[in-house]
Design a protein around this motif. Structure first.
Motif, short mmCIF file in Angstrom:
data_model
loop_
_atom_site.label_atom_id
_atom_site.label_comp_id
_atom_site.label_asym_id
_atom_site.label_seq_id
_atom_site.Cartn_x
_atom_site.Cartn_y
_atom_site.Cartn_z
N GLN A 198 0.85 -1.18 0.00
CA GLN A 198 0.00 0.00 0.00
C GLN A 198 0.89 1.23 0.00
O GLN A 198 1.85 1.32 0.78
CB GLN A 198 -0.91 0.02 1.23
N ARG B 250 -4.11 6.78 -2.85
CA ARG B 250 -3.73 5.52 -2.22
C ARG B 250 -3.66 4.45 -3.31
O ARG B 250 -4.62 4.22 -4.05
CB ARG B 250 -4.73 5.10 -1.16
N THR C 180 -2.90 0.45 -3.88
CA THR C 180 -2.77 -0.85 -3.23
C THR C 180 -2.58 -1.91 -4.30
O THR C 180 -3.04 -1.77 -5.44
CB THR C 180 -4.03 -1.18 -2.41
#
Length: 884
Positions: A661, A710, A712
């Motif tokens: 992440q 973000r 991931t």
């Protein structure tokens, strides 16, 4: 509400790690890896002996990226590392490093076209879904400089100025190590997505020559490449100099459909007895209707690149030096302009007319060509040795990329028929000078196991400059189109067809110094538990300021051959000087209409008056940009989490699985097009001063820290080796990457803009989509390498996941479905030192879906532009290699 530290993708990765652990344990007792020395797969190190950048001998399976001091194998590494060997580079059939890595590394992506400007010549890459300038590139462990060409008109990776890998000779490379982990604390800023370390050959004797030629299945896009490398001993103590030379040439290819314009040339119109007859020009019957789509595909490019890598033991020291010198000439069609046709009653020409195809200059229309001439070099001088038990390394690296941007086969129609047709548009130059001092030592007796302590200092100077172009490339003349031609009495649109030369007001320069210090400590707390800690402090001159990065790394081998590994780190990327300096102006114009419509962009005007209107890329620190809500650029900051498992349940099977992440705050992006009329500017005191320079208003963009994201993902690599006895050896490998980027925070549109136009959005839906879904989220590579005696065959199939090319509105979005692309390479040693090979990339001629929005006049866009495997379809080649 605070954001959770991990989201569902990382948790899924943890569950997958547990599943692999269970399966691997049931597979049987673990044994030390002993894979056959066939051509290696991703995540495997070449069997050939090499040497690392610190001078220690690198045995099979040893890596030098991501660790210091104690040597480690890929499976022993506390962070995921892919290794690409020289043999793999050759067997792909690709002739550029970007395309090679896109072929072999699942976390690496390279859009096929990706926009206009310089974005074809220096195509923007992504790694783990992040921009290319959010990864750090090294050559023999030393920082590689970025390009001088900012990807301002790219869609994916827009605004980046990453390292141009294609200017490094492939024949000089021993292997490439790809660290898929945040490493800012170890290597410095930019290492948010990871580190790509290019290790050069160190052979002191022998070499090879290779020639490859090929073309697309449709007979276009011919490529030719020649490589040469040769090693020589240097001195009497084991020194060497390794020389390499690469030449690459590729011709243009297009996948446009024929123009559907009703007439290319002016028809003859006659009226007899009230009946109008239209007679086509005879040239229409034989006109090349593919000509107008010549820019829909790769352009022409010629690259000559040379390098050297040398070491000389001298007394108690080892002196070393590396260098590259490259020249590129590229030519790309970036705009097609059909001839102008006079209005014909009742006849639709099937295309818009334009007032810039002056028949006195281009009676048959024209294709405007972007020319780039680039001279690039980098050289490193260094020495390493020992003092009081410490291994030390002192080096300095100077680099420069000088790019000349020209326009060919175009014109500035406002200057009339006397306009030049070749223009110097601008020159961009980037310089970087980096000095490093690194020391490392292993301490015993402090803890139960040796402690590796490394520390170092770095000083880096960077300078970026944009020079203006020819005056004729940006001035606006007063030419009026004469009677007897379409648009008679009107003035042409200002500026060059397809381009904008850099005016003096948009030129500029910037420089800065960077000072850094780091410490890196690692040890085994127990026989099977490794822990490493790294910290780095950097100070930037100017407005960037200071930053401190840290990293915690651990690896626990809970059973022989089975280990869990994980890292936590934070990172940092300063705005590039190109993002701080770059500015441009494109001018459009129009005549004031006759009353009662004598209004231009909301302002009364004199009928017949010629009015201009600028579209500008503004520097974020300019008064104009700040009036529109811009603030000085600040660094991007990141937090990285990674957890994974490595398993070697048998001597022939290796599996690694890593979930990660990456949170990035304050990402630098360019804004949407902010279109403001003069009346809107006048309505706000903060904007009113802009009317002095822009009396008709303006449309502008600027770079800003607009979003936080973000990312991931999960990376899986597996390989299995078979010993087939007399039938040879077979290596199977699989590599899978999944990543997903989402916007976690977006700054508000500045109040000054909302006050004048509530519909303005600082970062619009198209730019969000390009950032989050413009590249495939999933990529799977399945490969097999079989060799027996003198024959080697490599078969690889890659599944590229779906991606979306977003439009300015939802109805213009186009989502392209997943595709399987197969590559094949077969080589045969006809003599012990001679190899011939044939192969095909995209063996089954796969193309993206035909759901693009096709331009009826030029035939462009039937496949879109973002395809990670291109739009030209199948390609076949033959290669001859002579070793000596």
């Amino acid at each position: 509400m605070a954001r959770p530290a991990f989201d569902w993708t990382l948790r899924t990765g943890l569950l997958a790690c547990a599943s692999i652990l269970t399966i691997a344990t049931l597979a049987g007792p673990a044994r030390a890896a002993d894979l056959p020395a066939a051509v290696p797969a991703v995540d495997a190190v070449p069997a050939a002996t090499a040497a690392d950048v610190d001078g220690a001998t690198a045995l099979e399976g040893v890596i030098v990226t991501g660790v210091r001091g104690e040597r480690r194998t890929v499976a022993d590494s506390p962070a995921p590392v892919d290794v690409v060997s020289a043999e793999q580079l050759t067997a792909t059939g690709k002739v550029g490093l970007k395309e090679v890595l896109n072929t072999l590394i699942p976390s690496f992506n390279l859009p096929g076209i990706n926009g206009g400007g310089t974005s074809w010549t220096v195509r923007a890459i992504t790694m783990r879904g992040l921009n290319g300038d959010q990864a750090l590139f090294l050559v023999n462990g030393k920082r590689r400089h970025g390009t001088a060409l900012i990807n301002n008109l790219a869609r994916v990776g827009r605004g980046g100025a990453p390292v141009d890998l294609d200017l490094i000779p492939a024949s000089a490379i021993e292997r490439i190590e790809v660290l898929r982990d945040g490493a800012s604390a170890q290597y410095g800023s930019d290492a948010i997505a990871g580190v790509i370390n290019i290790i050069l050959k160190k052979d002191a004797e022998g070499g090879s020559f290779s020639y490859q030629g090929g073309q697309n299945y449709l007979g276009d896009g011919d490529t030719r490449s020649a490589t040469l490398n040769y090693g020589l001993p240097l001195g009497d103590a084991g020194g060497f100099v390794q020389l390499a030379l690469n030449w690459k040439n590729n011709e243009a290819a297009s996948r446009a459909v024929p123009s559907r314009a009703q007439y290319i040339y002016q028809p003859t119109v006659t009226t007899v007895g009230g009946v109008t007859t239209v007679t086509p020009d005879p040239r229409d019957a034989t006109a090349d209707r593919y000509y107008w789509g010549g820019g829909y595909g790769p352009g022409e490019e010629d690259i000559l690149a040379a390098s050297y890598n040398a070491e000389l033991p001298w007394k108690d020291l080892t002196l070393y030096s590396t260098g590259t010198l490259s020249h590129r000439s590229s030519k790309k069609n970036t705009g097609s302009f059909l001839p102008n046709l006079a209005p014909v009653a009742g006849v639709t020409a099937g295309r818009p007319q334009n007032r810039n195809s002056l028949p006195e200059v281009y009676p048959n229309g024209f294709n405007a060509l972007r020319r780039i001439f680039e001279l690039d070099f980098q050289t490193t001088l260094g020495a390493r040795g020992q003092a009081k038990g410490w291994d030390w390394d002192l080096s300095t690296t100077f680099a420069q990329d000088h790019a000349q941007l020209d326009g060919q086969n175009t014109l500035n129609a406002t200057l009339g028929p006397d306009s030049p047709t070749y223009f110097h548009l601008s020159t961009h130059q980037f310089q970087q000078w980096t000095t490093n001092f690194d020391v490392t030592r292993e301490f015993e007796g402090v803890l139960p196991h040796p402690v590796q302590v490394s520390w170092g200092l770095e000083q880096r100077y960077e300078h970026f400059k944009i020079y203006p172009g020819d005056e004729a490339s940006y001035i606006v003349g007063d030419y009026v189109i004469p009677a007897g031609q379409p648009f008679a009495g009107l003035r042409p649109n200002p500026g060059l067809a397809s381009y904008a030369g850099t005016a003096p007001e948009d030129s500029g320069s910037a420089s800065r110094n960077v000072y850094a210090a780091y410490v890196d400590v690692g040890t085994n707390l127990t026989e099977n538990w490794y822990v490493g800690v790294a910290g780095r402090h950097e100070r930037y001159t100017g407005d960037v300021g200071d930053t401190t990065s840290g990293k915690l790394t651990t690896r626990w081998e809970f059973l022989p051959g089975y280990a869990l590994r994980g890292t936590i780190s934070n990172g940092f990327r300063a705005p590039s000087l190109a993002q701080e300096v770059f500015a441009s102006s494109t001018i459009s114009g129009n005549l004031c209409a006759a009353a009662p419509n004598n209004v231009f962009r909301g302002v009364p005007c004199v009928p017949g008056e010629y009015l201009t209107f600028p579209t500008k890329v503004l520097r974020a620190d300019s008064s104009e940009a700040q009036a529109l809500g811009a603030t000085p650029l600040k660094p991007e900051t990141s937090t990285n989490y990674s957890v994974g498992i490595t398993a070697e349940p048998t001597s022939r099977l290796r599996i690694t699985l890593d979930a990660y992440q990456i949170d990035i705050d304050d990402r630098i992006v360019d804004t949407s097009n902010l279109d403001l009329t003069a009346a809107q500017l006048a309505s706000q005191p903060a904007l009113a001063p802009l009317l002095t320079r822009f009396p008709q208003g303006l449309a502008a963009t600027y770079y800003t820290n607009a979003v936080s994201t973000r990312t991931t993902g999960v990376d899986l690599v597996a390989e299995y080796a078979f010993d087939l006895g007399e039938a040879g050896r077979l290596n199977l490998n699989a590599a899978y990457a999944f990543n997903k980027t989402k916007i976690t925070k977006q700054i508000d549109t500045p109040a000054v803009l909302k006050a004048v136009n509530p519909n303005l959005v600082l970062f619009d839906r198209q730019k969000i989509a390009d950032l989050t879904v413009g590249t495939p989220r999933k990529k799977l590579i399945l490969g097999a390498v079989w060799d027996r005696d003198t024959v080697t065959a490599s078969l690889r199939t890659t599944r590229y996941g779906e991606y979306t090319e977003a439009g300015t509105s939802a109805n213009l979005d186009r989502t392209f479905s997943p595709k399987w692309v197969v590559d094949l390479d077969i080589g045969w040693d006809v003599r012990p030192t001679t190899n011939i090979a044939i192969g095909a990339n995209n063996l089954f001629d796969e193309h993206p879906d035909k759901i693009g929005i096709v331009n009826a006049d030029t035939g462009l866009n039937q496949f879109g532009i973002f395809s990670p495997y291109g739009i030209t379809g199948g390609y076949y080649y033959a290669r001859l290699t002579q070793r000596f």
